[in-house]
Design a protein around this motif. Sequence first.
Motif, PDB file in Angstrom:
ATOM      1  N   GLY A  10       0.806  -1.310  -0.017  1.00  0.00           N
ATOM      2  CA  GLY A  10      -0.008  -0.086  -0.038  1.00  0.00           C
ATOM      3  C   GLY A  10       0.838   1.301   0.096  1.00  0.00           C
ATOM      4  O   GLY A  10       0.262   2.692  -0.102  1.00  0.00           O
ATOM      5  N   LYS A  11       2.270   1.223  -0.030  1.00  0.00           N
ATOM      6  CA  LYS A  11       3.066   2.385  -0.011  1.00  0.00           C
ATOM      7  C   LYS A  11       2.936   3.212  -1.232  1.00  0.00           C
ATOM      8  O   LYS A  11       3.004   2.457  -2.418  1.00  0.00           O
ATOM      9  N   GLU A  12       2.824   4.395  -1.268  1.00  0.00           N
ATOM     10  CA  GLU A  12       2.836   5.185  -2.559  1.00  0.00           C
ATOM     11  C   GLU A  12       4.170   5.877  -3.021  1.00  0.00           C
ATOM     12  O   GLU A  12       4.975   6.209  -2.393  1.00  0.00           O
ATOM     13  N   TYR A  13       4.171   5.875  -4.474  1.00  0.00           N
ATOM     14  CA  TYR A  13       5.611   6.314  -4.933  1.00  0.00           C
ATOM     15  C   TYR A  13       5.055   7.115  -6.022  1.00  0.00           C
ATOM     16  O   TYR A  13       4.075   7.136  -6.681  1.00  0.00           O
ATOM     17  N   ILE A  14       5.833   7.949  -6.101  1.00  0.00           N
ATOM     18  CA  ILE A  14       6.040   8.844  -7.372  1.00  0.00           C
ATOM     19  C   ILE A  14       6.903   8.206  -8.373  1.00  0.00           C
ATOM     20  O   ILE A  14       7.959   7.691  -8.274  1.00  0.00           O
TER      21      ILE A  14
ATOM     22  N   GLY B 204       9.891   7.172  -1.227  1.00  0.00           N
ATOM     23  CA  GLY B 204       8.558   7.332  -1.987  1.00  0.00           C
ATOM     24  C   GLY B 204       8.936   7.904  -3.507  1.00  0.00           C
ATOM     25  O   GLY B 204       7.908   8.177  -3.903  1.00  0.00           O
ATOM     26  N   LEU B 205      10.104   7.482  -4.030  1.00  0.00           N
ATOM     27  CA  LEU B 205      10.082   7.925  -5.433  1.00  0.00           C
ATOM     28  C   LEU B 205      10.945   6.883  -6.123  1.00  0.00           C
ATOM     29  O   LEU B 205      11.836   6.426  -5.614  1.00  0.00           O
ATOM     30  N   ILE B 206      10.378   6.586  -7.306  1.00  0.00           N
ATOM     31  CA  ILE B 206      11.056   5.573  -8.225  1.00  0.00           C
ATOM     32  C   ILE B 206      11.863   6.432  -9.422  1.00  0.00           C
ATOM     33  O   ILE B 206      11.486   7.148  -9.876  1.00  0.00           O
ATOM     34  N   VAL B 207      13.324   6.135  -9.132  1.00  0.00           N
ATOM     35  CA  VAL B 207      14.141   6.438 -10.204  1.00  0.00           C
ATOM     36  C   VAL B 207      14.957   5.204 -10.697  1.00  0.00           C
ATOM     37  O   VAL B 207      14.536   3.997 -10.263  1.00  0.00           O
ATOM     38  N   ARG B 208      15.852   5.701 -11.557  1.00  0.00           N
ATOM     39  CA  ARG B 208      16.385   4.447 -12.236  1.00  0.00           C
ATOM     40  C   ARG B 208      18.261   4.988 -11.990  1.00  0.00           C
ATOM     41  O   ARG B 208      18.608   5.832 -12.559  1.00  0.00           O
ATOM     42  N   ALA B 209      18.929   3.645 -11.580  1.00  0.00           N
ATOM     43  CA  ALA B 209      20.189   3.787 -11.562  1.00  0.00           C
ATOM     44  C   ALA B 209      21.028   3.459 -12.802  1.00  0.00           C
ATOM     45  O   ALA B 209      20.745   2.040 -13.059  1.00  0.00           O
TER      46      ALA B 209
END
Length: 461
Positions: free
Chosen positions: A46-50, A412-417
């Motif tokens: 249930g955790k929210e991410y941008i 709470g942020l999805i980025v890419r390495a």
Amino acid sequence: MTGLSNAAKRDIETVLHPYTNLDTFRSTGPLIIERGEGIHVFDSEGKEYIEGMAGLWCTSLGYSEAELIDAATEQMRQLPFGHVFGGRSHERAAELAEKLKAIAPHDASKVLFCGSGSEANDQQIKLLWYYNNAKGRPEKKKIISRLQGYHGVTVASGSLTGLPANHMDFDLPIERIFHTGSPHYYRQGEAGESEEEFSARRAQELEELILREGPETVAGFIAEPIMGAGGVVMPPQGYFEKIQAVLDKYDIYFISDEVICGFARTGNMFGAQTFGMKPDSISVAKALSSAYVPIGAVTIGEDMYQAMIDESKKIGTFGHGFTYTAHPVAAAVACKTLEIYEKRDILSHVRAVAPTFEKRVMGFADHPLVGNARAKGLIGAIELVADKETKKSFDKSAAIGAVAMGAAQKHGLIVRALAGDIIAFCPPLIIKEDEIGEMFDRMARALDDVEAHVRKEGLRG
């Protein structure tokens, strides 16, 4: 696998994950995303991410867009499958081709559909070979790509890709594929060399490669307007102007890989328009359907089309195509996606919020971890370094890029390495100014966590 959910354990035992350390993954497990809404996604807890990467540079209209869902549903009820082999077709195929021809950044005559960006660039190679055979130039078959470029993962498109991990132990690249230097000025510019001088050097190196191989053997050159998976590398000043002059000099077909940059990402409908490129063809996918349904395409000029007519007449058929070429559901969703771009004026929205996005990315340049920050439109990146003055990278064993990606996820942020400790940003095009602010506030907190980790572990040496 202690502590992992049942869903995570099932995933580990059944799913093979691309671009993943398969050994480490067995203990860390997956982040399982259950639903999405707008620019946000929610995990199984249930955790929210941008979703700061628009999935994989692709969900341009965000998640749960009702018009796209309705377009798919309506088309599935009417005609869930149709092919375009042997002269058969359906209305959505022609409609989508018309829409693409109308906005293409070159004089497109026809459109050849497929299922992905990899397939699109694979088709580019086959079409160039076919074209030069039709023109009586069987020796003109070599194609030049660039180091750090990303063009897919099929045997042929994976050969175009200029990243070591995509070649190692896959026995790639195949013959007739060559690579020239990357336009990464920050990392590869020489001391005292201006961007213009660096661009001139890269163009000279391209010309030297062409001359070394023989201009009569070189068929094409492919480039992303902005390199995506290779590090979000921006073309330096004067780069494409100088490259274009070399291609024109030796009659070399120019392919713009717009799989990431296409459809407003850079502030114009195509990256080629943003950077003054003059391609003979483009490859598109991803944002063509906002990634709701897999689809890709290649545009074809009239000269190539006429040669293809002659060759298929000689052979008796044009011996290429996929079962899912111009799949009606994918085409319907893509048509609706292009309609939404126009009626909601997504391009103007991107231009309106891009200055805020670019300013926030560039603001990270002052952080002690960031050696270089770069952004254009709604795509950007920061490059993490151990020493800002010398540009010294962290030791690979520190995996600072992965640490930063994990810290962002915690906030709470999805980025890419990406390779080289580069953190990429590519949010849905619908993102609003306040959401951009929240996105980068979360990233700032993540970077501070990483800096504390670096200091605690003495990772700067």
